[in-house]
Design an enzyme around this catalytic site. Sequence first.
Site, short mmCIF file in Angstrom:
data_model
loop_
_atom_site.label_atom_id
_atom_site.label_comp_id
_atom_site.label_asym_id
_atom_site.label_seq_id
_atom_site.Cartn_x
_atom_site.Cartn_y
_atom_site.Cartn_z
N SER A 210 67.45 7.24 53.81
CA SER A 210 68.90 7.04 53.74
C SER A 210 69.46 7.68 52.48
O SER A 210 70.67 7.71 52.29
CB SER A 210 69.23 5.55 53.78
OG SER A 210 68.57 4.89 52.73
N HIS B 279 68.28 9.57 60.46
CA HIS B 279 68.66 8.35 59.75
C HIS B 279 69.17 7.29 60.71
O HIS B 279 70.25 7.41 61.27
CB HIS B 279 69.73 8.71 58.69
CG HIS B 279 70.19 7.54 57.89
ND1 HIS B 279 71.45 7.45 57.35
CD2 HIS B 279 69.55 6.39 57.56
CE1 HIS B 279 71.57 6.31 56.71
NE2 HIS B 279 70.44 5.65 56.83
N GLU C 134 72.03 9.52 62.37
CA GLU C 134 72.41 10.79 61.75
C GLU C 134 71.22 11.74 61.83
O GLU C 134 70.10 11.37 61.46
CB GLU C 134 72.78 10.56 60.27
CG GLU C 134 74.10 9.83 60.09
CD GLU C 134 74.47 9.63 58.62
OE1 GLU C 134 75.59 9.99 58.24
OE2 GLU C 134 73.62 9.11 57.85
N ASN D 108 76.61 6.87 54.48
CA ASN D 108 76.46 6.23 53.17
C ASN D 108 77.37 6.87 52.13
O ASN D 108 77.79 6.22 51.17
CB ASN D 108 75.01 6.26 52.69
CG ASN D 108 74.19 5.19 53.40
OD1 ASN D 108 74.75 4.24 53.93
ND2 ASN D 108 72.88 5.35 53.41
#
Length: 704
Positions: free
Chosen positions: A426, A447, A459, A497
Amino acid sequence: MTQQESAFSLSYGDNGVAWLKIDVPEEKMNTLQSAFVEQVSDVLAELKAKQNIKGLVVHSGKPDNFIAGADIRMLAACTTAEEAQQLAAKGQELFAELEALPFHVVAAIHGPCLGGGMELALACHSRVCSDDDKTRLGLPEVQLGLLPGSGGTQRLPRLIGVANALDMILTGKQLRAKKAKKLGVVDEAVPHSILLDIAEKQALKAKPKRKHSFQDWAMGGNALGRSLVFDQAAKKTHEKTRGNYPAADAILEVIKFGLQFGMEKGLKQEAKRFGELVMSPESAALRSIFFATTAMKKETGSDAKPGDIKRVGVLGGGLMGGGISHVTASKAKYPVRIKDIANDGILNAMAYNYKLLDKKRKRRIISKAELQKQMMSITGGTDYTGFDCVDVVVEAVFEDLKLKHQMVKEIEDNAKAETIFATNTSSLPIHQIAEAAERPENVVGLHYFSPVEKMPLVEVIPHAGTSPETVATVVALAKKQGKTPIVVGDKAGFYVNRILAPYMNEAASVLLSGEPIEHLDAALLDFGFPVGPITLLDEVGVDIGAKIMPIMVEELGERFRGPDVFDVLLNDDRKGRKSGKGFYLYNSKKKSVDKTVYKLLNIKPEKKAEGAALAMRCSLMMLNEAARCLDEGVIQSARDGDIGAIFGIGFPPFLGGPFRYMDQLGIKRVVELLNEHADKYGERFKPCDKLIAMANEGQSFYQA
Ligand SMILES: C[C@H](O)CC(=O)SCCNC(=O)CCNC(=O)[C@H](O)C(C)(C)COP(=O)(O)OP(=O)(O)OC[C@H]1O[C@@H](n2cnc3c(N)ncnc32)[C@H](O)[C@@H]1OP(=O)(O)O
């Protein structure tokens, strides 16, 4: 249209049974469209005129769907509420005519039977469905910001009782055959192979008298009971929607109205409210999610052909490894081999899988035999046995670059030359992980979000040297695992993120300014997020935040530097839920704010700002960063950015995602707001270049 091209066609059996086949030409899915009104009217007129019909079976000409509802594109094209109201009213009228036919009308259902399709089935006198896994019955209109507009709000409560109908219509849940039978939505659930035979037999029987459920009786005659059920449902609904979803309130209102004043008036009200909802911005935003996800199902991530996958390897049996192995075995149906450094890791992943499968078994979604079969498709060990025949390895070990390098090397030594190494990181840049590879073209980021079996987003992160075939293969894998993949750039935090970090930092600043934890969390819940930011930090883990943030600062700059709270919290052993305490305490059933955290952080909690202002302050940081991501090519389109934020973070779906929300506010207004906040709270709010340029040019992210 010639007779042959008609979506609705009639045929007659020798035994007096008429067959109404629904088969929309040149489309793989049946939907109800206004262009069919005349055809349906003709069919109904023919049925009424015909002598000696004993019964009618309504069925689909498609191999695996009944009707997926009204055509959503047609609804989106409506320009006035009256136009949409007319569409609903016309549907009501035709379904009422179907219901009034003098002989037994039976719907034979296989595959999705949703929305308007379900409303058509409800207007039939009986319903038989196949017990196939493809069969789903429901009224999902609420998920499009709508209510069922062609009789669903009136007929379903009368068929299965108010409480069950409210539950189905307010959530939009789709029932499998067994559950539909249990609730009385269908009369029989039978194997697909005999569906039409059973429907025909039913049709030959006398038309059934309408059954009254106990609840129906209680609701119709008992105003007090009715009020109680509706008050309870309204309370529960409001807790979830916080007033952001007008369709939910309209559903409650229309069902109640119909029970109070009768079917005819209820239908009128239903069509009126349907028309209004079609024109609402909430419905437009929710419909855009449907269109986006439908389009994304067809996308392949790159121009290359995906490679064949027969087996998948997973490195690490922790929470992520457990979840990834589960969706790979049970959704994608690939055998999985897990490798961990300890037997406990393997056992942990196995136990995780068993728990999830057993839940499904208890809900009778799968049989015991199916559970065993699925468990047998997952094996594991502490060495690389079996890895010589896996096509993709998904790595889910600790976030440590050295360790990831070791994993890349070990996979290159133990798997095939063409095996893909997909890393579920991540925070670590994929190109850095790929530096250890002899075959960097096989290395890609993948991800997942936690919990993997629930979160719909993945992702996909190629680094500069990842081959297009690798991208296409992992995109195909993610889709098979039931995920919506977005391909994003290899920069710190990727997309999700990266936009989450400034939002969380801002929440931490708000907290340090003395706003109480519950007030801040409630503010963002009211805005439409599924959890507040402080709760989210506790869930994700303070230690994880502490690990990711410095990477973001280093790569992306000082605007990512949040207030210095992580160390203070970690020194006090506050990792969040996993350590029993963070900002909240988790040792009793109900979580409560741990007031000692205020002292630890040197804060005197006091409510100073309005919730809406706090929500705007935190969200603006996310919006600005999302625009930067688009500008830098971290996401390929505003659409990907919207779906990523909604599916990855729970950005309020009724706003359509950060980009649609910015369009709704107007880019000029977003820039103004950012400047106002920059004056008040600091440079970090300065609007990015893209937003300034767009505001100057009067542009929006989507075409109006
Ligand atoms: C008056 C009424 O009360 C109002 C209504 O009925 S509103 C509509 C309510 N119905 C719905 O919300 C269902 C929407 N559809 C779905 O959820 C899913 O398509 C499904 C579960 C039925 C099937 O999913 P899946 O098998 O993955 O197929 P999916 O790729 O989504 O759809 C196949 C095709 O059907 C189309 N489609 C499905 N339902 C549609 C609908 N209601 N309207 C228009 N198109 C629809 C998709 O756009 C896609 O078209 P394409 O191949 O040309 O792109």
